[in-house]
Write an enzyme that holds these catalytic residues in place. Structure first.
Site, PDB file in Angstrom:
ATOM      1  N   GLU A 240       0.843  -1.205   0.000  1.00 34.99           N
ATOM      2  CA  GLU A 240       0.000   0.000   0.000  1.00 34.99           C
ATOM      3  C   GLU A 240       0.871   1.245   0.000  1.00 34.99           C
ATOM      4  OE1 GLU A 240      -1.841  -1.519   3.548  1.00 34.99           O
ATOM      5  OE2 GLU A 240      -1.043   0.132   4.777  1.00 34.99           O
TER       6      GLU A 240
ATOM      7  N   LYS B  85       2.335   4.886   1.460  1.00 32.45           N
ATOM      8  CA  LYS B  85       2.600   5.530   2.752  1.00 32.45           C
ATOM      9  C   LYS B  85       2.271   7.011   2.608  1.00 32.45           C
ATOM     10  CE  LYS B  85       5.761   5.617   6.607  1.00 32.45           C
ATOM     11  NZ  LYS B  85       5.782   7.050   6.874  1.00 32.45           N
TER      12      LYS B  85
HETATM   13  O1  D41 Z   1       0.195   5.442   5.079  1.00 34.47           O
HETATM   14  C1  D41 Z   1       0.760   5.425   6.164  1.00 34.47           C
HETATM   15  N1  D41 Z   1       1.326   6.527   6.603  1.00 34.47           N
HETATM   16  C2  D41 Z   1       0.790   4.204   6.985  1.00 34.47           C
HETATM   17  C3  D41 Z   1       1.198   4.295   8.300  1.00 34.47           C
HETATM   18  C4  D41 Z   1       0.390   2.944   6.481  1.00 34.47           C
HETATM   19  N2  D41 Z   1      -0.023   2.805   5.207  1.00 34.47           N
HETATM   20  N3  D41 Z   1       0.448   1.870   7.265  1.00 34.47           N
HETATM   21  C5  D41 Z   1       0.849   1.944   8.547  1.00 34.47           C
HETATM   22  N4  D41 Z   1       0.860   0.841   9.296  1.00 34.47           N
HETATM   23  C6  D41 Z   1       1.255   0.893  10.546  1.00 34.47           C
HETATM   24  C7  D41 Z   1       1.280  -0.366  11.342  1.00 34.47           C
HETATM   25  C8  D41 Z   1       1.997  -1.424  10.594  1.00 34.47           C
HETATM   26  C9  D41 Z   1       1.953  -0.154  12.670  1.00 34.47           C
HETATM   27  C10 D41 Z   1      -0.130  -0.778  11.571  1.00 34.47           C
HETATM   28  C11 D41 Z   1       1.247   3.184   9.123  1.00 34.47           C
HETATM   29  C12 D41 Z   1       1.629   3.185  10.476  1.00 34.47           C
HETATM   30  N5  D41 Z   1       1.635   2.013  11.165  1.00 34.47           N
HETATM   31  C13 D41 Z   1       2.047   4.367  11.210  1.00 34.47           C
HETATM   32  N6  D41 Z   1       1.844   5.607  10.868  1.00 34.47           N
HETATM   33  C14 D41 Z   1       2.375   6.394  11.805  1.00 34.47           C
HETATM   34  C15 D41 Z   1       2.892   5.627  12.759  1.00 34.47           C
HETATM   35  C16 D41 Z   1       2.691   4.356  12.408  1.00 34.47           C
END
Ligand code: D41
Length: 691
Positions: free
Chosen positions: A120, A122
């Site tokens: 996915e 970020k």
């Molecule tokens: O798109 C993001 N910024 C994003 C952040 C994402 N797609 N997945 C994320 N998945 C996690 C976990 C694996 C811990 C559930 C995250 C974040 N954490 C995250 N964003 C800020 C701190 C952690």
């Protein structure tokens, strides 16, 4: 008390408004015009104001924001919000290293099947936890340190993409949705443009825009910021029947519940498919409507996620694979100025080359003087440069700690560039305008193509066949530099151009010749004076009658013309104060461009001065607009309805109630011939009046 009907109406309005919100903010497919949405919204607001007992926490009216806070209450997360490990190796090897670690932890042999991952984006925003109880949004918190965050419910409610109620009749008792509040790039640009226009502070970048807005203590401010949201996971869950068994199915389920999830995601098998996803998104990063700072890979099966667990708050089953940063530090070597097609001078920072967002950047726009002042950018400063999407790189902020000492002087565009770097004409900054501009509109090479296109356009000199392609060629080959050069073109020169048949050359020359006989209004409009549109050009022609009188007019003289205010007057004075422009005007006249001149209003007006006329029915030759213009040129006023104050009613065919009213009140009634006789007592030709 609200009757059952009213209760039902409020419920229906809420549902409809939220449906439109969902369509607009989540599906990106608006269902109703803004005006209709506003009407529904106001109706609901009015109902809730009248019957306070109607208000519910999931009402869309709660989105607009309540009282400002002194500080945000702290909230402990029911399930800690973990952070995500970052793979610093931005090459394909990063994805392979992650896959190798996961396989090792799961005890897989090299000939075991590939692990299924979810890949996915970020998003670059602010991580938020949304808590739904019985399907209703009851609280929202920032991540904070992962254990304790800040309760930002009021602000989060203003994010229209976030459903206030889940789209289901059988919600889980508790469902915490985790995701990122972000700002789309177009929303960011639009918001900043609006702020700049109003001389208000701008946002540094979309991420700060999102994070800063959610951290606003005054929810009314947050409500004005265009925020969006994407979910990427869950927190506490209670009583979710048929809870999904994989991460991808979880996101699918969230979509069904009305929660926005980004569609750019994919289930991948093994490292190769992760690498492909990483590369594919990297190639399309600039075209995405929002900033991302990387992609995220997650082991798809939730049972395997549990097996893998986490170390020091970072799950072993997920990793963020980064892209090159979209903001970097560099140093401003010089501030130069570029002249745009409209003569606007844009300051540009020349930078020590820096790699940002995947390319080497050596220039960044500083927009205009106000922006330079606001950011206080000076030569020698260390600055943050941003390059995201297809937009031009931009200096977003100065690192003041690193300013050289003694501090370099402030940059002032008018001081450093009193004359245009392209043509040497005077540079001015008009009142109320952000841009400093070159006044050599007819002469300046930067403005040449635009000026010529306007000059030749239908409502100006009306030279058919002299369009953008041809102007491009004529200017690029140095054949035409100012509009006056157009009148020196000959068949021989034209024949050497691309795609110019003998026939079209002859037609063009005929059109150029015909354009020499014009009207003063058209000629004034054709000059392309800033803030002088077609209507103003007509007013000026009518008022001054002769070009030389217009050229000689002071700002005060100009402001006696109807609709001409100080800004327009200033533009005109500055245009004719530029010798280069006067030179071109002189050469146009010398080339044979001519028009009938008249004495202007000083002598010819007043025939209808102080008189009010009403037009009704269809006149035999004059259109309504022309009749109105003629009457106004003679000092009269045209009103919409007949009253005792009406001096004349001009009646044509099929005149209706206005004529009857005039007869009733005994107002003098004229036909077109009588009107013309009034307007042209000495039988001047129509041409002279044909402004
Ligand atoms: O798109 C993001 N910024 C994003 C952040 C994402 N797609 N997945 C994320 N998945 C996690 C976990 C694996 C811990 C559930 C995250 C974040 N954490 C995250 N964003 C800020 C701190 C952690």
């Amino acid at each position: 008390m609200a009757s059952p009907d009213i209760l039902a109406r409020a419920a229906a309005l809420r549902q409809e408004i939220e449906r439109h919100n969902y369509a607009y903010y989540v599906l990106d497919a608006p269902t109703v015009p803004d005006a209709e949405y506003d009407r529904l919204f106001r109706e609901l607001q009015a109902l809730e104001a009248e019957y306070p007992e109607l208000a519910t926490p999931d009402s869309p009216t709660c989105r607009v924001g309540g009282q400002p806070l002194d500080e945000f209450p702290k909230v402990r997360h029911a399930v800690p919000m973990l952070s995500i490990r970052t793979e610093t190796d931005t090459t394909a090897a990063g994805a392979r290293a992650f896959d190798a670690r996961v396989r090792k932890e799961l005890g897989l042999a090299s000939d075991d099947a590939p692990v299924e991952y979810h890949a996915e984006l970020k998003f670059d925003g602010l991580a938020i936890n949304l808590r739904y109880e019985q399907g209703v949004l009851v609280a929202a918190a920032t991540r904070g340190d992962g254990e304790t965050g800040e309760a930002v419910s009021q602000n989060v409610r203003t994010v229209r993409a976030i459903p206030l109620r889940l789209h289901t009749d059988t919600p889980p008792a508790v469902l915490e949705v985790r995701g990122e509040v972000y700002m789309r790039r177009d929303d960011f640009e639009r918001y900043n443009a609006k702020q700049r226009e109003a001389s208000k502070p701008t946002l540094v970048n979309p991420r700060n825009g999102a994070a800063g807005s959610i951290r606003q203590l005054d929810p009314a401010i947050a409500a004005q910021r265009p925020l969006s949201f994407f979910a990427y996971g869950l927190g506490e869950v209670q009583g979710w029947r048929d809870a999904p068994a994989t991460h991808s199915a979880t996101l699918d389920a969230l979509v069904k519940l009305g929660v926005p999830v980004c569609a750019e995601r994919r289930v991948c098998r093994g490292a190769d498919e992760l690498v492909a996803f990483h590369a594919e998104i990297a190639a399309r990063r600039d075209q995405l409507p929002f900033d991302i700072d990387g992609v995220v890979y997650k082991v798809n099966r939730l049972d395997l996620q549990r097996d893998l667990g986490f170390v020091t708050r970072e799950p072993r089953w997920a990793v963020a694979h980064k892209y090159p940063a979209q903001e970097e530090l560099t140093v401003v070597e010089a501030i130069e100025v570029q002249v745009g097609r409209t003569g606007a001078l844009t300051p540009v920072a020349r930078l020590v080359p820096v790699f940002v967002g995947g390319v080497t950047v050596t220039n960044a726009t500083l927009h205009n003087q106000d922006e330079i002042d606001r950011k206080d950018v000076r030569v020698g400063d260390t600055v943050i440069v941003r390059r995201a999407g297809d937009v031009i790189p931009e200096v977003v902020a100065v690192v003041l700690d690193r300013r050289p000492q003694p501090a370099p002087p402030r940059f002032d565009i008018l001081q450093s560039h009193p004359v245009c770097p392209e043509c040497g004409s005077h540079v001015v900054r008009l009142e109320g305008e952000a841009a400093a501009r070159c006044t050599g509109g007819l002469y300046c090479p930067a403005q040449r193509k635009q000026a010529l296109l306007h000059f030749a356009s239908r409502r100006a000199m009306d030279i058919e066949g002299l369009g953008d392609k041809l102007i491009e060629q004529l200017v690029d080959r140095g054949l035409v530099r100012t509009p006056a050069d157009v009148y020196r073109l000959d068949a021989e020169t034209l024949s050497r151009l691309d795609r110019m048949a003998e026939r079209s050359a002859a037609n063009l020359l005929a059109a150029i010749e015909a354009s020499k006989s014009t009207t003063l209004a058209r000629f004034i409009f054709a000059l392309g004076i800033r803030n002088v549109g077609e209507a103003t050009a007509k007013d000026l022609a009518r008022h001054f009658g002769e070009l030389d009188r217009l050229v000689a007019a002071t700002a005060e003289d100009l402001m006696t013309v109807r609709e001409v205010g100080p800004i327009v007057a200033q533009s005109i004075v500055q245009f004719f104060a530029e010798p280069h422009n006067l030179d071109v005007v002189g050469r146009l006249r010398a080339a044979g461009v001519h028009w009938p001149e008249s004495a202007g209003v000083q002598q010819s007006a007043g025939i209808l001065a102080g008189k009010t006329l009403v037009l009704t029915g269809t006149l035999p030759t004059l259109t309504r607009e022309v009749a109105k213009e003629r009457i106004e040129a003679a000092g009269g006023k045209v009103a919409g309805s007949v009253s005792k104050k009406t001096d004349y009613v001009v009646a044509g065919e099929d005149a209706g109630s206005k004529l009857a009213k005039a007869q009733e009140l005994g107002v003098t009634i004229l036909d077109e011939a009588a009107l013309l006789a009034l307007l042209e007592p000495d039988n001047r030709t129509q041409q002279q009046f044909d402004f």
